[in-house]
Scaffold this motif. Structure first.
Motif, PDB file in Angstrom:
ATOM      1  N   VAL A  67      -1.320  47.021  26.102  1.00  0.00           N
ATOM      2  CA  VAL A  67      -2.517  46.172  26.159  1.00  0.00           C
ATOM      3  C   VAL A  67      -3.265  46.237  24.827  1.00  0.00           C
ATOM      4  O   VAL A  67      -3.733  45.214  24.315  1.00  0.00           O
ATOM      5  CB  VAL A  67      -3.428  46.585  27.341  1.00  0.00           C
ATOM      6  N   SER A  71      -3.767  42.953  22.530  1.00  0.00           N
ATOM      7  CA  SER A  71      -5.119  42.416  22.341  1.00  0.00           C
ATOM      8  C   SER A  71      -5.682  42.660  20.946  1.00  0.00           C
ATOM      9  O   SER A  71      -6.604  41.965  20.529  1.00  0.00           O
ATOM     10  CB  SER A  71      -6.062  43.008  23.390  1.00  0.00           C
ATOM     11  N   ALA A  72      -5.151  43.633  20.220  1.00  0.00           N
ATOM     12  CA  ALA A  72      -5.738  43.970  18.917  1.00  0.00           C
ATOM     13  C   ALA A  72      -4.679  44.132  17.828  1.00  0.00           C
ATOM     14  O   ALA A  72      -4.853  44.945  16.926  1.00  0.00           O
ATOM     15  CB  ALA A  72      -6.561  45.249  19.046  1.00  0.00           C
TER      16      ALA A  72
END
Length: 193
Positions: A67, A71-72
């Motif tokens: 995740v 997401s980053a």
């Protein structure tokens, strides 16, 4: 065959993936030791539970990293380099890595659990086939003939890791299920008059 930007992006992404892999590797080593102790003591139900909980823990931890990578990815890349092309490509590679994180965690934990059962030959063969017969050719085909570049290589790696994770986890399940079932039958037979 691969551009300098792709090599730089690969180096950044593989450093991130290798760092997160250490968590799953540590869980795998603990599972190996605990499964080995339970195996040696004849506690087959406990051995199975240890392995399955280890697989779940490893998948969960790697899912958190997945995740984070998904997401980053680009902000993580900017911690390493400021070149826009490398940042974008690193973000793409970390997106692919987000998916193979779970597979990577499962395969190393299942492999370690099988080591605890003293099962090493077949898992080694499974790993060799998954990486050299599946991952490398698929990665090559996606990277070069399909023109997906570095992302194609990483997708091939993810597919190989997925194959290893499924087969090794299934093997652990099968080996521990039958040991537990045989033990329960033997104990039931000893308890009956």
């Amino acid at each position: 065959w691969i551009s300098a930007a792709a090599l730089a992006a690969h180096q950044i992404a593989i450093n991130c993936a290798a760092t997160s892999f250490m968590f799953a590797f540590g869980i795998g080593m603990a599972v190996c030791i605990r499964v080995g102790h339970a195996w040696g003591a004849g506690h087959y139900r406990r051995m199975r539970r240890i392995g399955l909980v280890g697989l779940g823990l490893s998948a969960s931890v790697m899912g958190v990293f997945g995740v984070l990578f998904m997401s980053a990815g680009e902000p993580i890349a900017r911690l390493f380099i400021a070149t826009p092309a490398v940042v974008v490509l690193t973000g793409q590679l970390l997106f692919v890595a987000a998916f193979f994180q779970i597979f990577d965690g499962l395969q190393v934990t299942a492999l370690s659990a099988l080591r605890g059962l003293n099962d090493v030959r077949v898992p080694a063969l499974v790993a060799a086939l998954a990486y050299w017969i599946i991952a490398v050719p698929v990665g090559y085909l996606l990277a070069f003939p399909a023109r997906w570049g570095a992302a194609g290589i990483w997708i091939g790696l993810a597919i190989g890791l997925g194959a290893a994770a499924v087969v090794l986890s299934w093997r652990f399940h099968r080996r521990t299920f039958w040991h537990g079932a045989r033990t329960e039958l033997r104990l039931a037979a000893q308890a009956s008059p």
